[in-house]
Design an enzyme around this catalytic site. Structure first.
Site, PDB file in Angstrom:
ATOM      1  N   GLU A  43       0.649  -1.118   0.120  1.00 17.51           N
ATOM      2  CA  GLU A  43      -0.327  -0.108  -0.125  1.00 17.51           C
ATOM      3  C   GLU A  43       1.111   1.187  -0.165  1.00 17.51           C
ATOM      4  O   GLU A  43       1.614   1.536   1.477  1.00 17.51           O
ATOM      5  CB  GLU A  43      -0.803   0.162   1.323  1.00 17.51           C
ATOM      6  CG  GLU A  43      -1.839   1.573   1.166  1.00 17.51           C
ATOM      7  CD  GLU A  43      -2.476   1.024   2.838  1.00 17.51           C
ATOM      8  OE1 GLU A  43      -3.641   2.663   2.068  1.00 17.51           O
ATOM      9  OE2 GLU A  43      -2.839   0.521   3.171  1.00 17.51           O
ATOM     10  N   GLU A  68       4.995   4.544   3.472  1.00 14.85           N
ATOM     11  CA  GLU A  68       4.354   5.669   4.122  1.00 14.85           C
ATOM     12  C   GLU A  68       5.498   7.283   3.789  1.00 14.85           C
ATOM     13  O   GLU A  68       7.177   6.735   4.443  1.00 14.85           O
ATOM     14  CB  GLU A  68       3.848   6.059   4.960  1.00 14.85           C
ATOM     15  CG  GLU A  68       3.502   7.255   6.283  1.00 14.85           C
ATOM     16  CD  GLU A  68       2.682   7.772   4.890  1.00 14.85           C
ATOM     17  OE1 GLU A  68       1.301   7.894   4.628  1.00 14.85           O
ATOM     18  OE2 GLU A  68       3.512   9.886   5.729  1.00 14.85           O
ATOM     19  N   ASP A 117      -2.954  11.355  -1.908  1.00 17.36           N
ATOM     20  CA  ASP A 117      -2.936  12.896  -1.725  1.00 17.36           C
ATOM     21  C   ASP A 117      -3.796  13.669  -2.819  1.00 17.36           C
ATOM     22  O   ASP A 117      -3.615  13.478  -4.274  1.00 17.36           O
ATOM     23  CB  ASP A 117      -2.325  13.832  -1.057  1.00 17.36           C
ATOM     24  CG  ASP A 117      -1.345  13.441  -0.069  1.00 17.36           C
ATOM     25  OD1 ASP A 117      -2.694  12.659   0.891  1.00 17.36           O
ATOM     26  OD2 ASP A 117      -0.397  14.076  -0.200  1.00 17.36           O
ATOM     27  N   LYS A 121      -3.657  21.043  -7.497  1.00 14.94           N
ATOM     28  CA  LYS A 121      -3.084  22.400  -8.912  1.00 14.94           C
ATOM     29  C   LYS A 121      -3.126  21.568 -10.107  1.00 14.94           C
ATOM     30  O   LYS A 121      -1.974  20.397  -9.483  1.00 14.94           O
ATOM     31  CB  LYS A 121      -2.314  22.789  -7.860  1.00 14.94           C
ATOM     32  CG  LYS A 121      -2.462  23.880  -7.078  1.00 14.94           C
ATOM     33  CD  LYS A 121      -1.383  24.919  -6.840  1.00 14.94           C
ATOM     34  CE  LYS A 121      -1.930  25.821  -5.729  1.00 14.94           C
ATOM     35  NZ  LYS A 121      -1.681  26.072  -4.121  1.00 14.94           N
ATOM     36  N   ASP A 153     -12.930   9.138  -2.307  1.00 13.27           N
ATOM     37  CA  ASP A 153     -14.152   9.961  -2.617  1.00 13.27           C
ATOM     38  C   ASP A 153     -13.761  10.681  -3.096  1.00 13.27           C
ATOM     39  O   ASP A 153     -14.571  12.486  -3.072  1.00 13.27           O
ATOM     40  CB  ASP A 153     -13.970  10.524  -1.086  1.00 13.27           C
ATOM     41  CG  ASP A 153     -12.676  11.369  -0.292  1.00 13.27           C
ATOM     42  OD1 ASP A 153     -12.082  11.459  -0.453  1.00 13.27           O
ATOM     43  OD2 ASP A 153     -13.500  11.781  -0.176  1.00 13.27           O
ATOM     44  N   GLU A 193      -9.037   3.696   7.130  1.00 17.17           N
ATOM     45  CA  GLU A 193      -9.216   4.890   7.731  1.00 17.17           C
ATOM     46  C   GLU A 193     -10.102   6.120   7.390  1.00 17.17           C
ATOM     47  O   GLU A 193     -11.573   5.856   7.766  1.00 17.17           O
ATOM     48  CB  GLU A 193      -8.150   5.234   8.759  1.00 17.17           C
ATOM     49  CG  GLU A 193      -8.621   6.624   9.614  1.00 17.17           C
ATOM     50  CD  GLU A 193      -6.604   6.895   9.989  1.00 17.17           C
ATOM     51  OE1 GLU A 193      -6.349   6.913   9.918  1.00 17.17           O
ATOM     52  OE2 GLU A 193      -7.405   7.555  10.894  1.00 17.17           O
ATOM     53  N   TYR A 194      -9.390   6.644   5.967  1.00 12.54           N
ATOM     54  CA  TYR A 194     -10.107   7.970   5.270  1.00 12.54           C
ATOM     55  C   TYR A 194     -11.371   7.079   5.047  1.00 12.54           C
ATOM     56  O   TYR A 194     -12.516   8.062   4.852  1.00 12.54           O
ATOM     57  CB  TYR A 194      -9.638   8.260   3.796  1.00 12.54           C
ATOM     58  CG  TYR A 194      -8.309   9.250   4.622  1.00 12.54           C
ATOM     59  CD1 TYR A 194      -7.047   8.530   6.019  1.00 12.54           C
ATOM     60  CD2 TYR A 194      -7.766  10.651   4.158  1.00 12.54           C
ATOM     61  CE1 TYR A 194      -6.943   9.746   6.350  1.00 12.54           C
ATOM     62  CE2 TYR A 194      -6.705  11.303   4.493  1.00 12.54           C
ATOM     63  CZ  TYR A 194      -6.789  11.011   5.366  1.00 12.54           C
ATOM     64  OH  TYR A 194      -5.700  11.924   6.566  1.00 12.54           O
TER      65      TYR A 194
END
Ligand code: SAH
Length: 212
Positions: A43, A68, A117, A121, A153, A193-194
């Site tokens: 991941e 991460e 993320d 822009k 999402d 989690e998100y």
């Protein structure tokens, strides 16, 4: 991800046995590191690792690696491992752009991108984890039958990702703009989690599975 600067998190991570500290030395040898011949799922942008913990517990015959870039987030995953260590889960603190230095040609069997993320822009489009540049990197490290599973999402990011896939050698295997209402794709779904946070707010979750 909310970024709190947790004092000492870098030092804490440097001492953790659950983190691979020089991952480039494991390139081509990840299965040896896990001491078995099981598939390797990663991941990228794992956050605090909830998705990986649940996945690794459910699938002991799969090796999981979480990537991460921020120590302050990764430290939470390490603390969870200290409570309950899983032998099929490891972490790397690194920037995803360097992924080819860490995994050899076709060494990875599946890539998960969960709530990456959005980098809204235009000039930051290259940084999105589903950009053409990243799809080329994944093409090198992912096995021929491998696939990428991407959930978000963020509709802008999802639309962008579809366009990038269209321009690339990747194809859509499955896709939905409302995962939680899609019975087929919800089978075996592990909430991140998100995903819990945003679906509780009423946001539909988009998912695509791509292959080549
Ligand atoms: N996957 C988790 C967290 C999503 S937030 C979940 O679904 O709950 C996105 C995470 O990806 C953040 O923790 C962020 O620090 C990490 N991230 C974003 N870009 C990255 C990059 N280029 N390399 C490594 N990690 C990255």
């Amino acid at each position: 991800m909310r970024l709190r600067n947790i004092t000492g998190s870098k030092e804490y991570i440097a001492e953790s046995e659950f983190v691979v500290h020089e991952p480039e030395y494991e390139k081509g040898k990840w299965k040896e590191r896990f001491n078995n011949n099981n598939p390797i799922f990663i991941e990228i942008g794992m956050g605090k690792g909830q998705f990986l913990f649940e996945s690794a517990k459910k699938n002991p015959k799969i090796n999981y690696i979480g990537i991460e870039k921020y120590s302050s987030v990764l430290i939470r995953a390490i603390q969870k491992m200290e409570e309950e260590a899983l032998s099929n889960l490891l972490f790397i603190r690194m920037e995803a752009e360097e992924i080819e230095q860490v995994f050899d040609f076709e060494e990875v069997d599946r890539i998960f991108l969960n709530f990456s993320d959005p980098w809204p822009k235009d000039r930051h489009a290259k940084r999105r984890l589903t950009s053409g540049q990243f799809l080329e990197r994944y093409d090198k490290i992912l096995s021929k039958e491998g696939r990428i599973e991407f959930k978000t999402d963020n509709i802008g990011l999802f639309d962008f990702s579809l366009q990038e896939v269209e321009k690339s050698k990747w194809s859509i295997k499955e896709m939905t703009r409302d995962l939680h209402k899609n019975e087929g794709m919800m089978k075996n779904n592990i909430m991140t989690e998100y995903e819990k946070k945003f679906s509780a707010k009423g946001n539909p979750i988009c998912k695509m599975i791509i292959y080549r």
